[in-house]
Design a protein around this motif. Structure first.
Motif, mmCIF file in Angstrom:
data_model
loop_
_atom_site.group_PDB
_atom_site.id
_atom_site.type_symbol
_atom_site.label_atom_id
_atom_site.label_comp_id
_atom_site.label_asym_id
_atom_site.label_seq_id
_atom_site.Cartn_x
_atom_site.Cartn_y
_atom_site.Cartn_z
ATOM 1 N N ASP A 109 0.638 -1.391 0.263
ATOM 2 C CA ASP A 109 0.064 -0.043 -0.333
ATOM 3 C C ASP A 109 0.937 1.328 -0.309
ATOM 4 O O ASP A 109 2.081 1.117 0.518
ATOM 5 C CB ASP A 109 -0.744 0.375 0.976
ATOM 6 C CG ASP A 109 -1.517 1.589 1.364
ATOM 7 O OD1 ASP A 109 -1.583 2.474 1.979
ATOM 8 O OD2 ASP A 109 -2.707 1.222 0.403
ATOM 9 N N GLU A 110 0.343 2.114 -0.856
ATOM 10 C CA GLU A 110 1.223 3.591 -0.693
ATOM 11 C C GLU A 110 1.378 3.506 0.502
ATOM 12 O O GLU A 110 2.199 4.987 0.801
ATOM 13 C CB GLU A 110 0.282 5.317 -1.779
ATOM 14 C CG GLU A 110 1.184 6.092 -2.677
ATOM 15 C CD GLU A 110 2.499 5.396 -2.683
ATOM 16 O OE1 GLU A 110 3.897 6.230 -2.054
ATOM 17 O OE2 GLU A 110 2.824 4.779 -3.630
ATOM 18 N N LYS A 111 0.426 3.953 1.534
ATOM 19 C CA LYS A 111 0.336 4.680 2.093
ATOM 20 C C LYS A 111 1.948 3.911 3.451
ATOM 21 O O LYS A 111 2.499 4.801 4.223
ATOM 22 C CB LYS A 111 -0.675 4.565 3.058
ATOM 23 C CG LYS A 111 -1.369 5.069 3.292
ATOM 24 C CD LYS A 111 -3.173 4.972 4.153
ATOM 25 C CE LYS A 111 -4.355 5.837 3.497
ATOM 26 N NZ LYS A 111 -5.050 5.885 4.410
#
Length: 168
Positions: A143-145
């Motif tokens: 995930d980008e987070k």
């Protein structure tokens, strides 16, 4: 189909790239690739590892842990962990300071220290160069987070510019 190519602009690194066509429900074929890095200087050869997720901690210990998929067991993971403890580092000799690296798969007694981390955001690949070897990590499933949190912790770990961060 297999071919050899120069890797990441390093004339001492060669990569074998195997591609295979896969079908899709629309009838169009897609190509997938697996990169195996061979012969990169003194840092040993490694296979591209798939990362399922990343966890970070930024208390007294700065921790960045990659959950690496076990090749023989796609449901299993092994941790590749980067650790730095700035609060107590002043008590260590200079050569002992920095980011230590440990991987559940490796069972060596030698201290492995991070020398460089390269993040290629376009291809979602991280290349870790340590005092003992090089790791290639595929972050496409992450995930980008989690990638953003990774970049933040890496910045904190590198408060003294002891490691080379590229693309972070």
């Amino acid at each position: 189909m297999s071919q050899s190519a120069q890797y990441a602009g390093d004339p001492n690194c060669r990569a074998a790239v195997a591609t295979e066509a896969t079908g899709s429900s629309t009838g169009r074929g897609r190509r997938s690739a697996m990169i195996v890095v061979r012969g990169c200087g003194n840092h040993g050869s490694e296979i591209m590892e798939t990362v399922a997720f990343i966890s970070t901690e930024n208390g007294d210990d700065l921790i960045l842990s990659f959950a690496v998929v076990v090749p023989a067991d796609p449901g299993g993971i092994e941790s590749l962990t980067l650790l730095r403890t700035p609060k107590y580092e002043h008590l260590l000799e200079d050569w002992e300071r920095g980011v230590s690296v440990s991987f559940e798969r490796s069972v060596e007694d030698d201290e492995e220290m991070l020398e460089e981390l390269r993040l290629d955001r376009k291809s979602a690949v991280v290349r870790l160069t340590t005092s003992l070897r090089t790791y290639e990590l595929d972050l496409r499933k992450v995930d980008e987070k989690e990638v953003t949190a990774m970049r933040k912790v890496l910045g904190q770990m590198n408060y003294d510019r002891r490691i080379r961060l590229v693309g972070v």
